[in-house]
Each structure stands twice: as structure tokens, then as C-alpha cells.
Design a protein around this motif. Structure first.
Motif, PDB file in Angstrom:
ATOM      1  N   THR A 180       0.832  -1.204   0.000  1.00 58.73           N
ATOM      2  CA  THR A 180       0.000   0.000   0.000  1.00 58.73           C
ATOM      3  C   THR A 180       0.861   1.245   0.000  1.00 58.73           C
ATOM      4  O   THR A 180       0.603   2.213  -0.737  1.00 58.73           O
ATOM      5  CB  THR A 180      -0.929   0.016   1.235  1.00 58.73           C
ATOM      6  OG1 THR A 180      -1.789  -1.113   1.193  1.00 58.73           O
ATOM      7  CG2 THR A 180      -1.767   1.291   1.281  1.00 58.73           C
ATOM      8  N   HIS A 181       1.900   1.239   0.805  1.00 59.60           N
ATOM      9  CA  HIS A 181       2.796   2.390   0.901  1.00 59.60           C
ATOM     10  C   HIS A 181       3.423   2.703  -0.455  1.00 59.60           C
ATOM     11  O   HIS A 181       3.482   3.865  -0.874  1.00 59.60           O
ATOM     12  CB  HIS A 181       3.890   2.103   1.937  1.00 59.60           C
ATOM     13  CG  HIS A 181       4.695   3.299   2.304  1.00 59.60           C
ATOM     14  ND1 HIS A 181       5.933   3.200   2.885  1.00 59.60           N
ATOM     15  CD2 HIS A 181       4.458   4.639   2.163  1.00 59.60           C
ATOM     16  CE1 HIS A 181       6.418   4.404   3.104  1.00 59.60           C
ATOM     17  NE2 HIS A 181       5.546   5.292   2.675  1.00 59.60           N
ATOM     18  N   TYR A 182       3.872   1.657  -1.144  1.00 58.51           N
ATOM     19  CA  TYR A 182       4.456   1.875  -2.465  1.00 58.51           C
ATOM     20  C   TYR A 182       3.417   2.468  -3.421  1.00 58.51           C
ATOM     21  O   TYR A 182       3.687   3.421  -4.160  1.00 58.51           O
ATOM     22  CB  TYR A 182       4.997   0.565  -3.036  1.00 58.51           C
ATOM     23  CG  TYR A 182       5.694   0.765  -4.368  1.00 58.51           C
ATOM     24  CD1 TYR A 182       7.059   1.037  -4.405  1.00 58.51           C
ATOM     25  CD2 TYR A 182       4.997   0.705  -5.568  1.00 58.51           C
ATOM     26  CE1 TYR A 182       7.704   1.249  -5.606  1.00 58.51           C
ATOM     27  CE2 TYR A 182       5.637   0.920  -6.767  1.00 58.51           C
ATOM     28  CZ  TYR A 182       6.986   1.189  -6.789  1.00 58.51           C
ATOM     29  OH  TYR A 182       7.624   1.411  -7.981  1.00 58.51           O
ATOM     30  N   TYR A 183       2.209   1.926  -3.383  1.00 57.56           N
ATOM     31  CA  TYR A 183       1.153   2.400  -4.287  1.00 57.56           C
ATOM     32  C   TYR A 183       0.778   3.849  -3.997  1.00 57.56           C
ATOM     33  O   TYR A 183       0.521   4.637  -4.921  1.00 57.56           O
ATOM     34  CB  TYR A 183      -0.079   1.511  -4.147  1.00 57.56           C
ATOM     35  CG  TYR A 183      -1.217   1.925  -5.049  1.00 57.56           C
ATOM     36  CD1 TYR A 183      -1.130   1.754  -6.429  1.00 57.56           C
ATOM     37  CD2 TYR A 183      -2.364   2.497  -4.513  1.00 57.56           C
ATOM     38  CE1 TYR A 183      -2.170   2.137  -7.265  1.00 57.56           C
ATOM     39  CE2 TYR A 183      -3.418   2.881  -5.337  1.00 57.56           C
ATOM     40  CZ  TYR A 183      -3.310   2.706  -6.717  1.00 57.56           C
ATOM     41  OH  TYR A 183      -4.337   3.100  -7.533  1.00 57.56           O
ATOM     42  N   LEU A 184       0.768   4.239  -2.729  1.00 57.23           N
ATOM     43  CA  LEU A 184       0.407   5.611  -2.387  1.00 57.23           C
ATOM     44  C   LEU A 184       1.407   6.615  -2.942  1.00 57.23           C
ATOM     45  O   LEU A 184       1.054   7.762  -3.223  1.00 57.23           O
ATOM     46  CB  LEU A 184       0.302   5.770  -0.867  1.00 57.23           C
ATOM     47  CG  LEU A 184      -0.802   4.969  -0.184  1.00 57.23           C
ATOM     48  CD1 LEU A 184      -0.834   5.267   1.307  1.00 57.23           C
ATOM     49  CD2 LEU A 184      -2.163   5.242  -0.816  1.00 57.23           C
ATOM     50  N   HIS A 185       2.654   6.175  -3.111  1.00 59.68           N
ATOM     51  CA  HIS A 185       3.666   7.072  -3.668  1.00 59.68           C
ATOM     52  C   HIS A 185       3.738   7.018  -5.193  1.00 59.68           C
ATOM     53  O   HIS A 185       3.999   8.035  -5.835  1.00 59.68           O
ATOM     54  CB  HIS A 185       5.040   6.745  -3.084  1.00 59.68           C
ATOM     55  CG  HIS A 185       5.257   7.292  -1.710  1.00 59.68           C
ATOM     56  ND1 HIS A 185       5.834   8.521  -1.475  1.00 59.68           N
ATOM     57  CD2 HIS A 185       4.948   6.795  -0.489  1.00 59.68           C
ATOM     58  CE1 HIS A 185       5.879   8.756  -0.180  1.00 59.68           C
ATOM     59  NE2 HIS A 185       5.351   7.710   0.448  1.00 59.68           N
ATOM     60  N   HIS A 186       3.517   5.853  -5.771  1.00 56.42           N
ATOM     61  CA  HIS A 186       3.742   5.706  -7.208  1.00 56.42           C
ATOM     62  C   HIS A 186       2.494   5.336  -8.010  1.00 56.42           C
ATOM     63  O   HIS A 186       2.526   5.385  -9.240  1.00 56.42           O
ATOM     64  CB  HIS A 186       4.841   4.666  -7.450  1.00 56.42           C
ATOM     65  CG  HIS A 186       6.198   5.138  -7.014  1.00 56.42           C
ATOM     66  ND1 HIS A 186       6.961   5.999  -7.775  1.00 56.42           N
ATOM     67  CD2 HIS A 186       6.898   4.901  -5.882  1.00 56.42           C
ATOM     68  CE1 HIS A 186       8.093   6.260  -7.133  1.00 56.42           C
ATOM     69  NE2 HIS A 186       8.073   5.608  -5.985  1.00 56.42           N
ATOM     70  N   GLY A 187       1.412   4.954  -7.334  1.00 56.69           N
ATOM     71  CA  GLY A 187       0.171   4.684  -8.037  1.00 56.69           C
ATOM     72  C   GLY A 187      -0.580   5.972  -8.351  1.00 56.69           C
ATOM     73  O   GLY A 187      -0.257   7.050  -7.828  1.00 56.69           O
ATOM     74  N   LYS A 188      -1.599   5.853  -9.194  1.00 57.41           N
ATOM     75  CA  LYS A 188      -2.387   7.022  -9.588  1.00 57.41           C
ATOM     76  C   LYS A 188      -3.884   6.721  -9.455  1.00 57.41           C
ATOM     77  O   LYS A 188      -4.607   6.644 -10.450  1.00 57.41           O
ATOM     78  CB  LYS A 188      -2.053   7.425 -11.028  1.00 57.41           C
ATOM     79  CG  LYS A 188      -0.601   7.868 -11.217  1.00 57.41           C
ATOM     80  CD  LYS A 188      -0.308   8.246 -12.658  1.00 57.41           C
ATOM     81  CE  LYS A 188       1.132   8.692 -12.822  1.00 57.41           C
ATOM     82  NZ  LYS A 188       1.448   9.062 -14.225  1.00 57.41           N
ATOM     83  N   PRO A 189      -4.340   6.553  -8.208  1.00 49.13           N
ATOM     84  CA  PRO A 189      -5.771   6.293  -8.005  1.00 49.13           C
ATOM     85  C   PRO A 189      -6.589   7.512  -8.426  1.00 49.13           C
ATOM     86  O   PRO A 189      -6.225   8.649  -8.134  1.00 49.13           O
ATOM     87  CB  PRO A 189      -5.878   6.037  -6.508  1.00 49.13           C
ATOM     88  CG  PRO A 189      -4.702   6.750  -5.913  1.00 49.13           C
ATOM     89  CD  PRO A 189      -3.606   6.630  -6.940  1.00 49.13           C
ATOM     90  N   SER A 190      -7.699   7.271  -9.102  1.00 54.07           N
ATOM     91  CA  SER A 190      -8.503   8.372  -9.624  1.00 54.07           C
ATOM     92  C   SER A 190      -9.709   8.690  -8.751  1.00 54.07           C
ATOM     93  O   SER A 190     -10.275   9.780  -8.854  1.00 54.07           O
ATOM     94  CB  SER A 190      -8.973   8.051 -11.049  1.00 54.07           C
ATOM     95  OG  SER A 190      -9.746   6.860 -11.065  1.00 54.07           O
ATOM     96  N   LYS A 191     -10.111   7.733  -7.906  1.00 54.44           N
ATOM     97  CA  LYS A 191     -11.289   7.983  -7.080  1.00 54.44           C
ATOM     98  C   LYS A 191     -11.337   7.002  -5.921  1.00 54.44           C
ATOM     99  O   LYS A 191     -10.549   6.051  -5.859  1.00 54.44           O
ATOM    100  CB  LYS A 191     -12.565   7.841  -7.913  1.00 54.44           C
ATOM    101  CG  LYS A 191     -12.734   6.478  -8.577  1.00 54.44           C
ATOM    102  CD  LYS A 191     -13.989   6.445  -9.449  1.00 54.44           C
ATOM    103  CE  LYS A 191     -14.131   5.083 -10.133  1.00 54.44           C
ATOM    104  NZ  LYS A 191     -15.348   5.021 -10.977  1.00 54.44           N
ATOM    105  N   GLY A 192     -12.278   7.256  -5.013  1.00 54.79           N
ATOM    106  CA  GLY A 192     -12.536   6.313  -3.941  1.00 54.79           C
ATOM    107  C   GLY A 192     -11.531   6.365  -2.806  1.00 54.79           C
ATOM    108  O   GLY A 192     -10.771   7.325  -2.634  1.00 54.79           O
ATOM    109  N   TYR A 193     -11.539   5.271  -2.017  1.00 57.87           N
ATOM    110  CA  TYR A 193     -10.735   5.203  -0.803  1.00 57.87           C
ATOM    111  C   TYR A 193      -9.245   5.337  -1.091  1.00 57.87           C
ATOM    112  O   TYR A 193      -8.524   6.021  -0.343  1.00 57.87           O
ATOM    113  CB  TYR A 193     -11.009   3.878  -0.095  1.00 57.87           C
ATOM    114  CG  TYR A 193     -10.224   3.680   1.176  1.00 57.87           C
ATOM    115  CD1 TYR A 193     -10.533   4.406   2.320  1.00 57.87           C
ATOM    116  CD2 TYR A 193      -9.164   2.769   1.229  1.00 57.87           C
ATOM    117  CE1 TYR A 193      -9.810   4.232   3.500  1.00 57.87           C
ATOM    118  CE2 TYR A 193      -8.434   2.582   2.390  1.00 57.87           C
ATOM    119  CZ  TYR A 193      -8.764   3.318   3.527  1.00 57.87           C
ATOM    120  OH  TYR A 193      -8.041   3.150   4.681  1.00 57.87           O
TER     121      TYR A 193
END
Length: 233
Positions: A180-193
Motif C-alpha cells: 500500500t505504501h508503495y502504491y500511495l507514492h507511485h500509483g495514480k488512483p482516480s477515485k474512492g478510498y
């Protein structure tokens, strides 16, 4: 004669420099450099290699261990539903550990050479270079040492049939945390939680570093009163 303040040379290995900052270390480490290019830590190539870990190594190494641990509890008497509930308990334990470690260990203020150096290796580098994708997750060798200590604590406090599944759940919580930590820095969530969580975590990095210590959720920030007044960045 007034001594000239120490200046870190970013073009040289950093680990053995940062301790010389003394009292100035805390201010320096919380002024982030936003670049995907990570700094060099050590002049020694082997030591440098040990500090870099790709995110997918974490589930690849630790998920099989988690499954094996849960199977041990089933073999020693837990039913599958009981084992599943115990795993959930372990995940819950991890969420509290995640918060406590982040707040009271990772954000401890240091000023001596040794303390600054240790803090930089443990968490300071992540605040200085928050987008370094190869140093966002814990190297498995370091995690294994912590696991050994935690395993012995679990053995001391819990029944033999419970220990493996509870520890396995805690380990699963850690895997979820690191991914999750990696995704929060490098992912690009567009909506939601996931988008809200990304904003929440980046708020901790770039605006209010003394609050918002949760990574996988804001639960314990709410419980302990460290919820930031804003989640926007």
C-alpha cells in the motif's frame, strides 16, 4: 570563531554524512527532494545493493511464509474458520504496530552522529527522498531480523496453536502495508478510498509531518488524536 555549519554533499554517499548535521538534521531531513532518482547511500557496492528493494519482492518472499504459518496452526488444532479469525486479529495487531512504530520510532528527534545516522537509515531517507521507488519497502533481510524478535514475543504471549496464525496475520498486515505504501507514492488512483488515502499520506509528507502516522488507514490517528485538520495537498 564561529564554526561553519555542516553541508551535506548530495553527490557523495549520504549515510555517513548526515550524522554530522547534529541538531540541524531534523530540519534537513524533513525538507523533501521530489525526484524518482534515489541518492547513493554507501560507497561500497554490496552495502548499496542491500538498501535497494523492488516492491514485488515483499509479497513474493513473505506471502508463502504467511501461508505456511497459518497451515501450522491448522495442523496443531485450529479449525480453518478459527485460523481465519486469528489471521484477522494479526492484521489488526499490525495496524497498531504500524502506527506506533511510525509515530514514536520513525519520527523520533535525533541530534547525535549515531542517532542521526540510524534514523536516516530507518526512516529519514524516506522523508528526504519520498519518491525513491527502490527504498520504499523494507529489505527482506532487515524484516527477517525484526520477525525473529516478534516471533519470540508471540510465542511467549500466546498458546502454541494460536501463535503461527496470529504471527502470520501480523506478517500479512505488514505485506499489505508495504505494498500500500508503495502504491500511495507511485500509483495514480482516480477515485474512492485509495485516492483519499494517497492524499492523506502525501499530506503527512509535504504539509503536516507531525500528524497522520497511519499508512493503510487513519484509524489509530483518530483514536490517538493525531488526525490532521486537512487531508488535501
Amino acid at each position: 570563531m564561529v564554526a561553519t555549519p555542516f553541508t551535506v554533499d548530495l553527490n557523495k554517499p549520504l549515510v555517513f554524512q548526515v550524522g554530522h548535521l547534529g541538531k540541524a538534521y531534523d530540519d534537513w531531513v524533513h525538507q523533501p527532494i521530489v525526484s524518482k532518482e534515489g541518492p547513493r547511500f554507501f560507497a561500497n557496492d554490496f552495502l548499496e545493493f542491500l538498501t535497494r528493494t523492488k516492491w514485488w519482492v515483499i509479497p513474493m518472499v513473505w506471502l508463502p511464509v504467511t501461508c505456511w504459518l497459518v497451515s501450522l496452526s491448522v495442523q496443531t488444532g485450529l479449525t480453518p474458520p478459527q485460523a481465519a479469525l486469528t489471521v484477522v486479529g494479526g492484521i489488526f495487531i499490525w495496524t497498531l504496530m504500524e502506527y506506533l512504530l511510525h509515530r514514536f520510532l520513525f519520527h523520533i528527534k535525533t541530534k547525535s552522529y549515531c542517532a542521526n545516522t540510524i534514523h536516516y537509515l530507518l526512516h529519514g531517507y524516506h522523508h528526504k527522498h519520498p519518491m525513491d521507488g527502490l527504498r520504499l519497502v523494507f529489505p527482506p533481510a532487515a524484516t527477517a531480523i525484526l520477525c525473529l524478535l516478534l516471533w519470540n514475543l508471540f510465542k511467549l504471549l500466546t498458546p502454541p496453536s494460536i501463535t503461527p496464525a496470529l504471527f502470520g496475520g501480523t506478517l500479512l498486515g505488514y505485506v499489505m502495508y508495504d505494498c500500500t505504501h508503495y502504491y500511495l507514492h507511485h500509483g495514480k488512483p482516480s477515485k474512492g478510498y485509495s485516492r483519499d488515502l494517497k492524499r492523506y499520506h502525501l499530506n503527512h509528507h509535504f504539509r503536516i509531518q507531525s500528524e497522520g502516522f497511519g499508512v493503510t488507514s487513519s484509524l489509530w490517528d483518530r483514536v490517538f488524536g493525531t488526525l490532521p485538520s486537512t487531508k488535501a495537498v
